[in-house]
Design an enzyme around this catalytic site. Structure first.
Site, mmCIF file in Angstrom:
data_model
loop_
_atom_site.group_PDB
_atom_site.id
_atom_site.type_symbol
_atom_site.label_atom_id
_atom_site.label_comp_id
_atom_site.label_asym_id
_atom_site.label_seq_id
_atom_site.Cartn_x
_atom_site.Cartn_y
_atom_site.Cartn_z
ATOM 1 N N LYS A 251 0.859 -1.185 0.000
ATOM 2 C CA LYS A 251 0.000 0.000 0.000
ATOM 3 C C LYS A 251 0.894 1.233 0.000
ATOM 4 O O LYS A 251 1.699 1.430 0.903
ATOM 5 C CB LYS A 251 -0.922 0.011 1.217
ATOM 6 C CG LYS A 251 -1.948 1.146 1.167
ATOM 7 C CD LYS A 251 -2.867 1.105 2.383
ATOM 8 C CE LYS A 251 -4.005 2.103 2.222
ATOM 9 N NZ LYS A 251 -3.533 3.479 2.027
ATOM 10 N N ASP A 253 1.810 5.367 -0.049
ATOM 11 C CA ASP A 253 1.406 6.528 0.739
ATOM 12 C C ASP A 253 1.650 7.781 -0.093
ATOM 13 O O ASP A 253 2.633 8.488 0.086
ATOM 14 C CB ASP A 253 2.229 6.552 2.034
ATOM 15 C CG ASP A 253 1.698 7.563 3.030
ATOM 16 O OD1 ASP A 253 0.581 8.062 2.824
ATOM 17 O OD2 ASP A 253 2.397 7.844 4.010
ATOM 18 N N ASP A 670 31.595 2.447 11.094
ATOM 19 C CA ASP A 670 31.427 3.801 10.561
ATOM 20 C C ASP A 670 32.031 3.853 9.164
ATOM 21 O O ASP A 670 33.248 3.855 9.003
ATOM 22 C CB ASP A 670 32.117 4.792 11.491
ATOM 23 C CG ASP A 670 31.826 6.237 11.119
ATOM 24 O OD1 ASP A 670 31.057 6.462 10.169
ATOM 25 O OD2 ASP A 670 32.377 7.146 11.778
ATOM 26 N N LYS A 706 25.023 6.579 9.418
ATOM 27 C CA LYS A 706 25.392 5.913 8.171
ATOM 28 C C LYS A 706 25.747 4.447 8.352
ATOM 29 O O LYS A 706 25.843 3.716 7.373
ATOM 30 C CB LYS A 706 26.590 6.630 7.539
ATOM 31 C CG LYS A 706 26.312 8.062 7.104
ATOM 32 C CD LYS A 706 27.550 8.674 6.480
ATOM 33 C CE LYS A 706 27.284 10.109 6.023
ATOM 34 N NZ LYS A 706 28.498 10.733 5.424
ATOM 35 N N ARG A 777 19.519 14.590 13.723
ATOM 36 C CA ARG A 777 19.933 14.736 12.337
ATOM 37 C C ARG A 777 18.698 14.855 11.467
ATOM 38 O O ARG A 777 17.618 14.399 11.858
ATOM 39 C CB ARG A 777 20.755 13.511 11.896
ATOM 40 C CG ARG A 777 21.970 13.255 12.780
ATOM 41 C CD ARG A 777 22.700 12.003 12.365
ATOM 42 N NE ARG A 777 23.837 11.740 13.250
ATOM 43 C CZ ARG A 777 24.710 10.755 13.061
ATOM 44 N NH1 ARG A 777 24.568 9.939 12.037
ATOM 45 N NH2 ARG A 777 25.716 10.587 13.908
#
Length: 835
Positions: A251, A253, A670, A706, A777
């Site tokens: 579905k 949006d 990282d 990230k 963020r």
């Protein structure tokens, strides 16, 4: 994606393991010739590969529907990597698990010559002299769309003596066999040997061409293109239907649209028939115009996708407001009419097959909405786990019928529907913004009050709403019943004309919304049609009640996402039972942002003047003269952190009951610039294996940034120096074993294209962001515990304040449920895995 003659064979070789596939290795030939070959390829999706010899290689295009002998008919041809000349003779099966896995036959071959144009300029007219195909053809490169990675061309048959009329037999069906061995692609897939004598090709009919469509589809009615067709609508049910007769789709949006393609004219109509073509910019109409069809009616939904691929109505609204159109994608899921044929009485599964062929497999601005044949409950559970809105279940054999019916069923992961805006409260932080909206639904023509929504609108949206609603103010309440004093306090009533889409957690027993969040205005639906879709359920959401008062609850913390202080408090109330084990009774470092993520920010680990009584103050036994540090012991403490503008919570890996013996290891992966998500997953899997080799259990969560965090629970036996030495050894071993992939030093200059295995979280006084904590963020991501098998289905910032509660409500099994019971003492040492 197209490959140049210089790099094309390198790409070809990189994609193949020649120890597993019988395809020839890529070597550029010195000779120059003009051979061509068309190979029929039953890969994940059946297609035909056109290859033209140029400059010692075979320039190659994947023709999704195969070539057509009907003059003027357009077939999408996706430019792929160059192939070696030896590939022209390849016929066989590419093993499963290899690139292009599936059966291949040599469907046609011969010579070609250039009639006009230039390959480099993207316009080429050629003449083919094959055993099945002959005559002149056009290859035309399409203008790329913004963000598109593939190179799309069109293959078009010219009007000449070799062309066939539309009602002539289709060459693809008429001549399915290999001209090399006589086998069909099905024969090759089954491992059948070549027949002793290849089948003799029947004579191709030659009739006067007519510029019309393909031969009629069974059950399709030849007709003129109808006017606007009212869309089929789904009926809301608490659970999806079961049985093999149903298929299930995601579905979306976004905005439901009907695309009308008539020659070069394209129009996008809303579900009420309004022409919104100009609202969405040129890219979607251009992509529709490039489809190989003269006339079509296509049903679909225009969306903006988040970074991980989930559609986001709030982002769509924001892009429309900002005049931005580079992120729009049109997902198509039904085909009502195609080139003279009314398909509405054709079974859905057949309509979808024709639509899939029309659109093609590559992800452009127009994309085919795939369906799933598994049980509806399984598809819904998977959709909810990925924080999607829900699924639509459709009867596979049903015709297309306008209006709301029983052949389309929608099942939602979270409660969401449209509400009528009937009032607003001014913001407490700005006289230009709304603070919250008063909402209602119609019942028997009368407007019922259902509560307020006070989070979810960005500053820009809140300002636009205030401007619009000020002009709609009225003196009298439009609600059918008199509001209570608390309900009416501060409300400025307006004409009930605007429709807002709102997500919420549940209905209260008296029919009011709980934990509501604004998603956007629905300008495609009239207010009079808005009714209560479900509830009141009478059951409160699974969330603790907030008791700490919030000042300025409408202060916006994440401006683009419209998440306010109250929205953050609602989020933490809903995830309290999940986050509590990771923050209660631990020293905390806090990232505070009093003006939200765009303003001043600072880390704080010590108590401050005026600190709330609900926030605990704890003393580090090894820092007797230092100021008290902060901790929380209950939900009130967490709400006090929200009130103090805490947007990130970073706990120690030990508790205040045992400061010097950690109970948690966190390895922070990282990535440097240019590292792919798949490489981060591989790194996490390697950390997992190394922890398991040391006798520890390993869990994984997104960082909200990230990368990923691999976390191991410990029995608090080893001290901090021991834990640091172990994690340092693990990180350095990975870097030594795979120096091109990993580094263990923090120096940024060494991290480009590599992943930092950050072990420094694992020493006294250092912290790592808590599971379920928000991040300060853009995007309002959270650090989310996930199952290992989920990693390739999400992205690093996939889960947010907005979609996390729905995910948690629908999780059949908490992936970190056994986190603490899996704790083991640290006894092993990290070791090298390679010689």
């Amino acid at each position: 994606m197209a490959g140049s003659s210089g790099a094309g064979l390198e790409t070809y070789n990189q994609k193949r393991d020649f120890t597993q596939t019988a395809e020839p290795p890529g070597r550029k030939a010195g000779k120059t010739g003009r051979s061509f070959v068309i190979q029929k390829h039953a890969a994940t999706r059946l297609h035909y590969d056109l290859r033209l010899e140029m400059d010692g290689v075979l320039k190659s295009w994947a023709v999704t529907r195969g070539p057509s002998l009907v003059a003027g008919e357009k077939r999408l041809a996706v430019h792929v990597e160059d192939h070696p000349l030896d590939y022209a003779d390849f016929e066989g099966t590419i093993p499963k698990g290899n690139y292009g896995a599936g059966a291949v036959i040599v469907w046609d071959r011969g010579d070609w010559s250039r009639v006009d144009g230039d390959y480099a300029k993207g316009k080429l007219e050629i003449e083919l002299k094959g055993e099945k195909l002959s005559g002149r053809w056009h290859l035309v490169r399409m203008r790329p769309k913004r963000g598109e990675t593939r190179e799309n061309w069109l293959l078009i048959k010219s009007e000449d003596a070799a062309a066939r009329p539309p009602d002539a037999p289709d060459i693809l069906s008429e001549r399915p066999e290999s001209i090399q061995t006589g086998r069909t692609v099905e024969d090759v897939a089954k491992g059948a040997d070549a027949p002793s004598k290849p089948a003799k090709p029947p004579a191709a009919p030659r009739r006067k061409p007519r510029a019309k469509a393909d031969a009629p589809v069974a059950k399709a009615a030849p007709s003129a293109m109808p006017d606007f067709v009212e869309p089929a609508l789904a009926t809301l049910k608490p659970s999806p239907p079961t049985g093999p007769e149903w298929l299930h789709e995601v579905k979306f949006d976004g905005y439901r649209l009907q695309a009308r393609l008539e020659g070069t004219e394209v129009r996008l109509l809303t579900r009420s028939g309004l022409d919104w073509t100009d609202r969405f910019g040129p890219d979607i109409p251009d992509a529709l115009r490039a489809l190989p069809a003269q006339q079509a009616l296509i049903d679909g939904e225009l969306v903006v996708e988040s970074g991980a691929g989930a559609s986001d109505f709030s982002a769509l609204q924001a892009d429309l407001s900002a005049g931005r159109n580079d992120r729009f994608v049109f997902y198509v899921f039904d085909l009502l009419y195609l080139d003279g044929q009314d398909l509405r009485d054709v079974p859905l599964i057949e309509r979808k097959g024709i639509l899939e062929d029309l659109v093609g497999p590559e992800p452009g601005r127009v994309r085919f909405s795939a369906h799933f044949g598994e049980t509806g409950s399984m598809v819904l559970r998977h959709a909810c786990r990925l924080s999607l809105e829900g699924i639509i279940s459709k009867e596979a054999d049903a015709p297309y019928r306008s209006g709301r019916g029983k052949s389309w069923i929608k099942s939602k992961c979270s409660a969401r529907q449209e509400f009528v805006v009937a009032g607003f409260l001014p913001s407490t932080t700005s006289d230009k913004l709304v603070g919250s909206l008063a909402l209602g639904v119609y019942e028997d023509g009368k407007l019922d009050y259902v509560g307020r929504v006070g989070t979810g609108f960005s500053a820009a949206v809140a300002e636009d709403l205030r401007s619009r609603l000020e002009e709609m103010r009225i003196d009298k309440s439009p609600f059918v019943r008199k509001l209570t004093a608390d309900e009416a306090r501060g409300v400025q009533f307006v004409h009930p004309e605007l429709v807002a889409e709102v997500e919420f957690r549940a209905w209260t027993a008296d029919g009011l919304l709980r934990h509501a969040s604004f998603r956007g205005l629905r300008e495609d639906k009239p207010a009079a049609e808005v009714v209560r879709e479900s509830g009141p359920a009478g059951a409160a959401p699974k969330a603790q009640k907030r008791r700490v008062a919030l000042t300025h609850p409408d202060r916006i913390y994440w401006s683009d996402e419209g998440i306010t202080k109250e929205g953050l408090a609602d989020y933490y109330a809903q995830v309290w039972t999940r986050i509590a084990p990771f923050i209660v009774g631990r020293p905390l470092a806090l990232l505070r942002c009093p003006s939200g993520i765009t303003g001043q920010r600072f880390f704080q680990k010590h108590a401050w003047r005026g600190i709330s009584k609900h926030i605990a103050q704890v003393k580090d036994p090894k820092a007797k003269d230092e100021e008290a540090m902060v901790a929380v012991n209950n939900l009130d403490g967490l709400m006090a952190l929200v009130q103090s503008a805490t947007l990130e919570i970073h706990p120690w890996g030990s508790t205040v009951a045992d400061w010097d013996r950690p109970d948690t290891i966190t390895m922070d992966l990282d990535p440097g610039e240019g590292v792919a998500w798949g490489a981060i997953i591989a790194a996490a899997e390697e950390v997992r294996q190394r922890l398991q080799d040391a006798g520890l259990a390993a869990f994984v969560k997104t960082s909200g940034g990230k990368g990923l965090h691999v976390v191991a629970p410990l029995r608090p036996k080893a001290d901090w120096p021991t834990v640091k030495a172990f994690t340092k050894g693990l990180a350095e071993a990975m870097a030594a074993d795979s120096p091109d992939d990993y580094v263990a030093t923090i120096t940024k200059s060494k991290r480009k294209g590599r992943i930092l295995i950050d072990y420094l979280r694992n020493q006294r006084g250092m912290t790592a962001v808590a599971a379920y904590s928000t991040r300060a963020r853009p995007g309002a991501a959270v650090s989310m515990p996930v199952a290992w098998e989920e990693l390739d289905q999400i992205g690093p910032a996939y889960f947010t304040v907005t979609n996390t509660p729905a995910r948690l409500d629908d999780l059949a099994h908490d992936p970190w449920e056994d986190f603490r019971t899996a704790a083991r003492p640290l006894e092993g040492k990290a070791r090298r895995s390679k010689a």
